[in-house]
Design a protein around this motif. Structure first.
Motif, PDB file in Angstrom:
ATOM      1  N   SER A  61      -2.540   6.714  -4.999  1.00 58.35           N
ATOM      2  CA  SER A  61      -3.307   6.342  -3.810  1.00 58.35           C
ATOM      3  C   SER A  61      -3.086   4.863  -3.531  1.00 58.35           C
ATOM      4  O   SER A  61      -2.558   4.136  -4.360  1.00 58.35           O
ATOM      5  CB  SER A  61      -4.795   6.622  -4.004  1.00 58.35           C
ATOM      6  N   GLU A  62      -3.516   4.434  -2.340  1.00 61.21           N
ATOM      7  CA  GLU A  62      -3.324   3.048  -1.946  1.00 61.21           C
ATOM      8  C   GLU A  62      -4.126   2.086  -2.806  1.00 61.21           C
ATOM      9  O   GLU A  62      -3.718   0.945  -3.028  1.00 61.21           O
ATOM     10  CB  GLU A  62      -3.718   2.854  -0.483  1.00 61.21           C
ATOM     11  N   THR A  63      -5.267   2.534  -3.296  1.00 56.11           N
ATOM     12  CA  THR A  63      -6.143   1.640  -4.045  1.00 56.11           C
ATOM     13  C   THR A  63      -5.878   1.660  -5.546  1.00 56.11           C
ATOM     14  O   THR A  63      -6.456   0.861  -6.268  1.00 56.11           O
ATOM     15  CB  THR A  63      -7.614   2.018  -3.797  1.00 56.11           C
ATOM     16  N   ASN A  64      -5.017   2.529  -5.999  1.00 54.61           N
ATOM     17  CA  ASN A  64      -4.712   2.630  -7.426  1.00 54.61           C
ATOM     18  C   ASN A  64      -3.609   1.633  -7.785  1.00 54.61           C
ATOM     19  O   ASN A  64      -2.484   2.007  -8.098  1.00 54.61           O
ATOM     20  CB  ASN A  64      -4.310   4.058  -7.786  1.00 54.61           C
ATOM     21  N   THR A  65      -3.945   0.340  -7.759  1.00 52.97           N
ATOM     22  CA  THR A  65      -2.942  -0.701  -8.005  1.00 52.97           C
ATOM     23  C   THR A  65      -2.723  -0.956  -9.483  1.00 52.97           C
ATOM     24  O   THR A  65      -1.816  -1.690  -9.847  1.00 52.97           O
ATOM     25  CB  THR A  65      -3.372  -2.013  -7.336  1.00 52.97           C
ATOM     26  N   LYS A  94       0.833  -1.204   0.000  1.00 51.34           N
ATOM     27  CA  LYS A  94       0.000   0.000   0.000  1.00 51.34           C
ATOM     28  C   LYS A  94       0.866   1.251   0.000  1.00 51.34           C
ATOM     29  O   LYS A  94       0.554   2.235  -0.665  1.00 51.34           O
ATOM     30  CB  LYS A  94      -0.939   0.003   1.205  1.00 51.34           C
TER      31      LYS A  94
END
Length: 89
Positions: A18-22, A9
């Motif tokens: 961002s953490e969710t933009n993988t 993360k």
């Protein structure tokens, strides 16, 4: 596992926005670079681990493909990620 979910993360937060933009190219390149560095250190002490060597070569190819995609689509982002991670072609 050598890389916890919190560490992942943090990598995506730093490089992907961002953490969710993988799915961002920069985040994936940064994660692949981290894994490549880890496997390289492993292979220094375990020279005959051919499965790990094969995995390392595949990861380098994946990272190269993402870098090629990034250079075609946005040269500024490519230069920024290369400079930030200390990669060279």
């Amino acid at each position: 596992m050598y890389l916890t979910s919190e560490a992942k993360k943090e990598i995506f937060k730093k490089h992907g926005g961002s953490e969710t933009n993988t799915g961002s190219s920069e985040g994936q390149i940064a994660l692949f670079t981290q894994r490549i560095n880890h496997l390289t250190e492993h292979l220094k002490s375990n020279r005959k681990d051919y499965n790990t060597e094969r995995s390392l070569v595949k990861l380098v190819g994946k990272r190269r493909s993402l870098l090629d995609y990034l250079i075609k689509t946005d040269i500024v982002r490519y230069r920024a990620i290369i400079k930030e991670l200390g990669l060279r072609k």
